[in-house]
Design an enzyme around this catalytic site. Structure first.
Site, PDB file in Angstrom:
ATOM      1  N   ARG A   7       6.947   5.823   1.975  1.00 16.41           N
ATOM      2  CA  ARG A   7       5.875   6.814   2.193  1.00 16.41           C
ATOM      3  C   ARG A   7       4.922   6.314   3.286  1.00 16.41           C
ATOM      4  NH1 ARG A   7       2.227  10.426  -0.492  1.00 16.41           N
ATOM      5  NH2 ARG A   7       3.265  10.473  -2.497  1.00 16.41           N
ATOM      6  N   ILE A  44       0.873  -1.187   0.000  1.00 10.79           N
ATOM      7  CA  ILE A  44       0.000   0.000   0.000  1.00 10.79           C
ATOM      8  C   ILE A  44       0.899   1.222   0.000  1.00 10.79           C
ATOM      9  CG2 ILE A  44      -1.671   1.338   1.389  1.00 10.79           C
ATOM     10  CD1 ILE A  44      -2.968  -1.228   0.337  1.00 10.79           C
ATOM     11  N   HIS A  45       0.749   2.100  -0.992  1.00 10.69           N
ATOM     12  CA  HIS A  45       1.581   3.307  -0.986  1.00 10.69           C
ATOM     13  C   HIS A  45       0.952   4.526  -1.633  1.00 10.69           C
ATOM     14  CE1 HIS A  45       2.457   1.897  -5.083  1.00 10.69           C
ATOM     15  NE2 HIS A  45       2.664   3.158  -5.346  1.00 10.69           N
ATOM     16  N   ARG A  46      -0.216   4.363  -2.280  1.00 13.05           N
ATOM     17  CA  ARG A  46      -0.792   5.489  -3.021  1.00 13.05           C
ATOM     18  C   ARG A  46      -1.066   6.679  -2.115  1.00 13.05           C
ATOM     19  NH1 ARG A  46      -0.150   5.270  -7.957  1.00 13.05           N
ATOM     20  NH2 ARG A  46       0.123   3.104  -8.430  1.00 13.05           N
ATOM     21  N   ASP A  56      -2.464  -1.542  -3.712  1.00 16.54           N
ATOM     22  CA  ASP A  56      -2.963  -0.399  -4.481  1.00 16.54           C
ATOM     23  C   ASP A  56      -1.968  -0.053  -5.585  1.00 16.54           C
ATOM     24  OD1 ASP A  56      -0.912   0.821  -3.081  1.00 16.54           O
ATOM     25  OD2 ASP A  56      -2.199   2.229  -2.000  1.00 16.54           O
TER      26      ASP A  56
END
Ligand code: UD1
Ligand code: UDP
Length: 351
Positions: free
Chosen positions: A231, A199-201, A273
């Site tokens: 992030r 998950i990084h969006r 994501d």
């Protein structure tokens, strides 16, 4: 012919490496420029080492920052490199800030721009990547599309000249590295049965959404291995959630492409994501839950291998995917010689 390629972020490296290898072996000059958007060893150097690609000819060292700062610094630095080298064509892969900066710098210097992975659309202009894709496509001279959906998207925006459906270099690389991936031993801390999540969006790493996603991952029926993007790590730290994560979550540093592919192949299912990971899940026949409201990779959804989920729906959607019989079709993204097809098209520029 003098070809200059621009990379900067993790997915740029993966997309560009098969083509880099082919161009490096050809009679053409190739200058590889790294903007420095990603710089941690596990987000950058590890990929060059694994794929046996020599370090970029230029590393512009731009690093992190707000969009305006990052894109502006890249634009200034790339412009200089283009003026210095006078390439015949500039290749930009994907949809990152490195991509749009390279495309803009080249187009304004009247150098031909070739967009690798052209025509993708999520139709969500709140995503920075969507802005990058649209603008890059509209200032490109050659558009290399992975799918017919991408070709159709371009047509709908009036772009029909020099549009080629060449297939997907990420598909090509996935199969180039199969032996190396199979040879990787499993780390001791990875359980026999697990789910893999990335998950990084920007839209998911908010104060509101990230805690919900972590809660959902923590209540799944299998342990979840999470190679944590920097992030996301920063956000979890600032929310003071990193030390409080549930025992079900096995958080590790980001890993190289070979190890990630191994983790993916050995997993039961994927929750992500990421754009690239959705496709890789499909190629490796793993059910995928995509924590987003739209995806550019519609084919994986239509084929039944992927499903969209809101943060609070992850468990429900995963249960659906695990109870379905999915008929994966390997040929969804085309060919294993995409890079060669692209090089042949580039060579027509010489004539
Ligand atoms: C970028 C891309 C995104 C892609 C992702 C792949 C844009 C607009 N976004 O997002 O499309 O899916 O890369 O991973 O280009 N950081 C580090 N070390 C690094 C790199 C980043 O600590 O080596 C941290 C910094 O705090 C930075 C943050 O991660 O501010 C975000 O990095 P950035 O490159 O701006 O965006 P990504 O989220 O990585
Ligand atoms: N990837 C990797 N190590 C990781 C996580 C992902 O090598 O720890 C690879 C993954 O296999 C895919 C690419 O990185 O090829 C996807 O990049 P990312 O998810 O960062 O970006 P996106 O595809 O969403 O733009």
């Amino acid at each position: 012919m003098k070809i200059l390629s621009i990379v900067g972020a993790r997915p740029n490296f993966v997309k560009m490496f098969p083509l880099t290898k082919i161009i490096n072996k050809s009679k053409h000059d190739h200058i590889l420029v790294h903007t420095g958007q990603h710089y941690d060893i596990n987000m950058s150097d590890i990929f060059f080492k694994e794929m046996d690609v020599k370090p970029a000819d230029y590393n512009l060292g731009v690093g992190s920052g707000l969009h305006g700062y990052q894109t502006g610094e890249m634009l200034k630095a790339i412009e200089k490199v283009i003026i210095e080298n006078e390439p015949d064509v500039v290749i930009v892969p994907g949809d990152t800030n490195s991509t749009i900066s390279g495309a803009l710098a080249a187009a304004k210097l009247h150098v031909k721009v070739a967009h690798l992975e052209a025509g993708l659309r999520s139709f969500n202009r709140r995503m920075p990547e969507e802005i990058n894709r649209i603008l890059t496509d509209h200032c490109s001279d050659l558009l290399f599309c992975p799918t017919h959906v991408a070709v159709r998207n371009l047509k709908n925006e009036g772009i029909t000249k020099n549009v080629f459906q060449t297939g997907d270099t990420m598909y090509e690389i996935a199969f180039m590295i199969e032996d190396k991936v199979n040879a990787i031993p499993r780390r001791d801390e990875i359980p026999d049965e697990y789910l893999l999540s990335t998950i990084h969006r920007a839209e998911n790493t908010t104060d509101e959404k990230l805690p919900k996603i972590m809660d959902e991952l923590g209540r799944l029926n299998l342990p979840v291995v999470i190679p944590l993007h920097p992030r996301t790590k920063r956000k979890l730290q600032s929310l003071k959630l990193l030390e409080k994560t549930n025992n079900n979550l096995n958080i590790i540093d980001p890993v190289g492409f070979f190890e990630f592919s191994k983790l993916l192949k050995d997993s039961k299912a994927i929750i992500t994501d990421s754009g690239g990971v959705q496709k890789e899940a499909y190629w490796h026949e793993k059910p995928c839950v995509t924590v987003r409201e739209q995806t550019e990779w519609l084919e994986t959804i239509e084929a039944g291998g992927n499903i969209l989920a809101k943060p609070t729906e992850i468990k429900e959607k995963l249960d659906i995917m695990l109870s379905n019989e999915i008929a994966f079709k390997k040929e969804l993204y085309g060919y294993k010689d995409t890079s060669l097809r692209i090089l042949k098209i580039l060579e027509t520029l010489e004539k």
